[in-house]
Design a protein around this motif. Structure first.
Motif, mmCIF file in Angstrom:
data_model
loop_
_atom_site.group_PDB
_atom_site.id
_atom_site.type_symbol
_atom_site.label_atom_id
_atom_site.label_comp_id
_atom_site.label_asym_id
_atom_site.label_seq_id
_atom_site.Cartn_x
_atom_site.Cartn_y
_atom_site.Cartn_z
ATOM 1 N N MET A 267 -42.375 -46.327 35.852
ATOM 2 C CA MET A 267 -43.556 -45.561 35.284
ATOM 3 C C MET A 267 -44.351 -46.537 34.469
ATOM 4 O O MET A 267 -44.332 -47.138 33.766
ATOM 5 N N ALA A 268 -45.802 -46.172 34.844
ATOM 6 C CA ALA A 268 -46.878 -47.116 34.344
ATOM 7 C C ALA A 268 -47.703 -46.469 33.256
ATOM 8 O O ALA A 268 -48.149 -45.298 33.438
ATOM 9 N N PHE A 269 -48.087 -47.356 32.285
ATOM 10 C CA PHE A 269 -48.711 -46.828 31.224
ATOM 11 C C PHE A 269 -49.549 -48.123 30.896
ATOM 12 O O PHE A 269 -49.689 -49.238 31.004
ATOM 13 N N TYR A 270 -50.679 -47.611 30.231
ATOM 14 C CA TYR A 270 -51.648 -48.662 29.237
ATOM 15 C C TYR A 270 -51.282 -48.246 27.935
ATOM 16 O O TYR A 270 -51.608 -47.014 27.338
ATOM 17 N N GLY A 271 -51.130 -49.319 27.090
ATOM 18 C CA GLY A 271 -50.703 -48.967 25.667
ATOM 19 C C GLY A 271 -51.253 -50.079 24.825
ATOM 20 O O GLY A 271 -51.760 -51.206 25.220
ATOM 21 N N TYR A 272 -51.418 -49.793 23.547
ATOM 22 C CA TYR A 272 -51.839 -50.669 22.480
ATOM 23 C C TYR A 272 -50.727 -51.132 21.506
ATOM 24 O O TYR A 272 -50.871 -51.229 20.492
ATOM 25 N N HIS A 273 -49.924 -51.903 22.199
ATOM 26 C CA HIS A 273 -48.649 -52.298 21.486
ATOM 27 C C HIS A 273 -48.477 -53.743 21.381
ATOM 28 O O HIS A 273 -49.444 -54.396 22.141
ATOM 29 N N GLY A 274 -48.050 -54.170 20.350
ATOM 30 C CA GLY A 274 -48.136 -55.729 20.134
ATOM 31 C C GLY A 274 -48.173 -56.045 18.684
ATOM 32 O O GLY A 274 -48.445 -55.396 17.904
ATOM 33 N N TYR A 275 -47.460 -57.290 18.500
ATOM 34 C CA TYR A 275 -47.594 -57.957 17.179
ATOM 35 C C TYR A 275 -48.858 -58.308 16.507
ATOM 36 O O TYR A 275 -49.198 -58.434 15.520
ATOM 37 N N TYR A 276 -49.603 -58.852 17.530
ATOM 38 C CA TYR A 276 -50.884 -59.321 17.246
ATOM 39 C C TYR A 276 -52.226 -58.357 17.227
ATOM 40 O O TYR A 276 -52.191 -57.545 18.083
ATOM 41 N N THR A 277 -53.052 -58.565 16.596
ATOM 42 C CA THR A 277 -54.195 -57.681 16.383
ATOM 43 C C THR A 277 -54.865 -57.444 17.614
ATOM 44 O O THR A 277 -55.522 -56.462 17.896
ATOM 45 N N GLU A 278 -55.113 -58.591 18.369
ATOM 46 C CA GLU A 278 -55.877 -58.509 19.479
ATOM 47 C C GLU A 278 -55.264 -57.711 20.558
ATOM 48 O O GLU A 278 -55.867 -56.751 21.614
ATOM 49 N N GLU A 279 -53.678 -57.572 20.530
ATOM 50 C CA GLU A 279 -53.147 -56.590 21.440
ATOM 51 C C GLU A 279 -53.281 -55.409 21.157
ATOM 52 O O GLU A 279 -53.227 -54.259 21.887
ATOM 53 N N ASN A 280 -53.483 -54.963 19.864
ATOM 54 C CA ASN A 280 -53.683 -53.548 19.298
ATOM 55 C C ASN A 280 -55.165 -53.173 19.691
ATOM 56 O O ASN A 280 -55.298 -52.052 20.003
ATOM 57 N N LYS A 281 -56.119 -53.930 19.695
ATOM 58 C CA LYS A 281 -57.427 -53.634 20.182
ATOM 59 C C LYS A 281 -57.561 -53.702 21.810
ATOM 60 O O LYS A 281 -58.223 -52.947 22.208
ATOM 61 N N LEU A 282 -57.191 -54.881 22.600
ATOM 62 C CA LEU A 282 -57.253 -54.575 24.071
ATOM 63 C C LEU A 282 -56.460 -53.868 24.813
ATOM 64 O O LEU A 282 -56.867 -53.452 25.903
ATOM 65 N N GLY A 283 -54.961 -53.942 24.306
ATOM 66 C CA GLY A 283 -54.095 -53.058 25.139
ATOM 67 C C GLY A 283 -53.679 -53.870 26.053
ATOM 68 O O GLY A 283 -53.937 -55.217 26.266
ATOM 69 N N ASN A 284 -52.315 -53.304 27.078
ATOM 70 C CA ASN A 284 -51.990 -54.079 28.065
ATOM 71 C C ASN A 284 -51.125 -53.047 28.812
ATOM 72 O O ASN A 284 -51.009 -51.711 28.542
#
Length: 118
Positions: free
Chosen positions: A10-27
């Motif tokens: 199941m594929a998703f794009y999310g804004y998870h992560g410990y670092y601020t950049e991860e929350n802004k850029l997503g993955n």
């Protein structure tokens, strides 16, 4: 008889992560589920098993909520699956984060959890 209902990739794009950049850029994330259940009716009706469309939608709801850790994502998905599917005995959850920002080349990081009904 015991059986398993599973969804893989199941594929998703999310804004998870410990670092601020991860929350802004997503993955990009991939989630795999295996849900153990009793398959007793075997009457070719959807009500006699676990509906995998419902499993997908439950997973999607959790994936839309930004969190810091993959462990928390996997745990919340598993708990939601058990809560919403009373016929589920056990759930295995794998959450994969593609190209994690670790300062080097890495295809993916992942967490696997197995939760049982208490």
């Amino acid at each position: 008889m015991k059986g398993k209902v599973a969804l893989s990739g199941m594929a998703f794009y999310g804004y998870h992560g410990y670092y601020t950049e991860e929350n802004k850029l997503g993955n990009h994330y991939t989630v795999d589920l295996i849900v153990e259940t009793e398959l007793t009716a075997m009457n070719d009706e959807l009500e006699s098993t676990i509906n995998y469309e419902k499993l997908y939608n439950s997973t999607k709801e959790v994936m839309l909520q930004p969190l810091k850790l993959l462990e928390t994502l996997a745990y919340r998905i598993g708990k939601k699956i058990l809560k919403e599917n009373t016929e589920a005995i056990k759930v295995y959850v794998k959450v994969i984060k593609h190209q994690p920002p670790i300062g080097g080349i890495c295809d993916h990081a992942f967490v696997e959890l197995e939760l049982e009904r208490e």
